[in-house]
Each structure stands twice: as C-alpha cells, then as structure tokens.
Design a protein around this motif. Structure first.
Motif, PDB file in Angstrom:
ATOM      1  N   UNK A  94     -44.962 -30.956  74.890  1.00 46.96           N
ATOM      2  CA  UNK A  94     -43.863 -30.476  74.512  1.00 46.96           C
ATOM      3  C   UNK A  94     -42.772 -31.486  75.097  1.00 46.96           C
ATOM      4  N   UNK A  95     -41.840 -32.166  74.297  1.00 42.37           N
ATOM      5  CA  UNK A  95     -41.043 -33.118  74.579  1.00 42.37           C
ATOM      6  C   UNK A  95     -39.557 -32.899  74.326  1.00 42.37           C
ATOM      7  N   UNK A  96     -38.640 -33.544  75.013  1.00 41.34           N
ATOM      8  CA  UNK A  96     -37.258 -33.344  74.823  1.00 41.34           C
ATOM      9  C   UNK A  96     -36.957 -33.837  73.080  1.00 41.34           C
ATOM     10  N   UNK A  97     -37.647 -34.934  72.806  1.00 39.06           N
ATOM     11  CA  UNK A  97     -37.359 -35.250  71.548  1.00 39.06           C
ATOM     12  C   UNK A  97     -38.486 -36.208  70.797  1.00 39.06           C
ATOM     13  N   UNK A  98     -39.292 -35.364  70.098  1.00 39.51           N
ATOM     14  CA  UNK A  98     -40.230 -35.767  69.267  1.00 39.51           C
ATOM     15  C   UNK A  98     -40.176 -37.042  68.658  1.00 39.51           C
ATOM     16  N   UNK A  99     -38.939 -37.261  68.026  1.00 40.89           N
ATOM     17  CA  UNK A  99     -38.619 -38.650  67.103  1.00 40.89           C
ATOM     18  C   UNK A  99     -38.481 -39.699  68.050  1.00 40.89           C
TER      19      UNK A  99
END
Length: 184
Positions: free
Chosen positions: A76-81
């Motif tokens: 789980x990440x802040x911004x997968x893009x």
C-alpha cells in the motif's frame, strides 16, 4: 513531497548532504520520511558509514521469501502512479507477480500532502484511505497473506489494519526497529 514522489534526481545530492550532516552530528543510523526515498537508498548508503534504511520497501524481497510461494503481499503506497518496479527491489518476474500494489492517490492524506504547507490529516481520515485501498486490492487478490505499508504516514493506522485484516503488517517502524536493534 511531489518531487520525492516523482523521483526528482536533483534531490539526490540533498539527501546525501543531509545524511552526511546527520552523521557528523552523531547519527548512528539513517531513515527518511517518505518511502519513495528508496530511490536514493544506494547513493545515501554509499555516502555514510552508518546503516541506512530509507524505506519500508527494502523489506519486500525478504517478505516474499517468508510467505508461501502462492501467497501475495499487498503493498500500500501513497501514490501507485509514481511507484516503479525498480523501487521494489524484486527482479524475478514470478516473484513480482506475487506483489499487489494499491495507492491512496486522490485520498485525503494524499491531497493534504500535495499542499504547501501540508495541513494535518486526522488519523481516521488516513485509516479510511488505507482501508479503502486494501479493500480494493483484496477484492482483486484473495490470496494476500501480508501487507507492506510504504507511506510513513501509514504506521498511524497499522494496528487498525492489522486488526481488520488479521494479517502481518510491515511498515517503516518495522524497518527502524530492526535497524536500531542491530545497533544495540
């Protein structure tokens, strides 16, 4: 924060200089306040003579070896893009297929962190973002056996996520505890 998310190469000298200053002032280990700082891990580690662990993403190859071969790990990440495969440290395609990535981009925490200065984000709002992200991943990947939290804001809700999922949860606090324990 946006420059770190995007991996601005001009930040590398600043990371190195900051690490060197901290060591000169007595730091015995180094970490960072954004998991995407993993992009600067190699350069910072080469520049100082103390343990450097800039991101929880450094745990990913090890965690994959801890799980059954058919199990997946949710990252789980802040911004997968803004997360690229090279940041994962996993180069075997079969292992890479075991990683399910989800981001909270567009959520309250993400929107707040994009502002200057960033306003505080309430813990229930962070939990809402992270829970929704995990739910999306779990609906698509029913074989998730562990969760790795990239964002350094996520440890605030790791206990709630652990309770909700009944899965092992790893984050930057895990990395810091491991690093500091190795120095004791």
């Amino acid at each position: 924060m946006d420059r770190v998310f995007r991996g601005d190469p001009e930040l590398e000298p600043a990371y190195i200089a900051a690490a060197q200053r901290l060591v000169e002032r007595g730091a015995v280990a180094m970490t960072a306040s954004c998991g995407f700082s993993v992009r600067y891990q190699t350069a910072v580690a080469a520049s100082v003579n103390v343990p450097v662990a800039l991101s929880s993403l450094l745990l990913l190859p090890t965690l994959l070896h801890q799980l059954p071969p058919d199990a997946k790990i949710a990252v789980l990440v802040a911004d997968s893009k803004c997360l690229s495969d090279d940041m994962l440290g996993v180069y075997n395609q079969a292992q890479r297929a075991r990683i399910a990535i989800g981001g909270i981009e567009g959520g309250i925490l993400w929107r707040n962190e994009m502002q200057r200065p960033p306003p505080p984000t309430e813990v229930p709002d962070i939990e809402k973002d992270v829970v929704a992200c995990f739910a999306r991943l779990q609906a698509e990947h029913t074989d998730i056996a562990a969760v790795l939290l990239e964002c350094t804001g996520f440890p605030l809700v790791s206990t709630a996520i652990r309770r909700m999922t009944a899965l092992p949860i790893y984050d930057i606090i895990t990395v810091c505890r491991m690093t500091i324990a190795s120095l004791s």
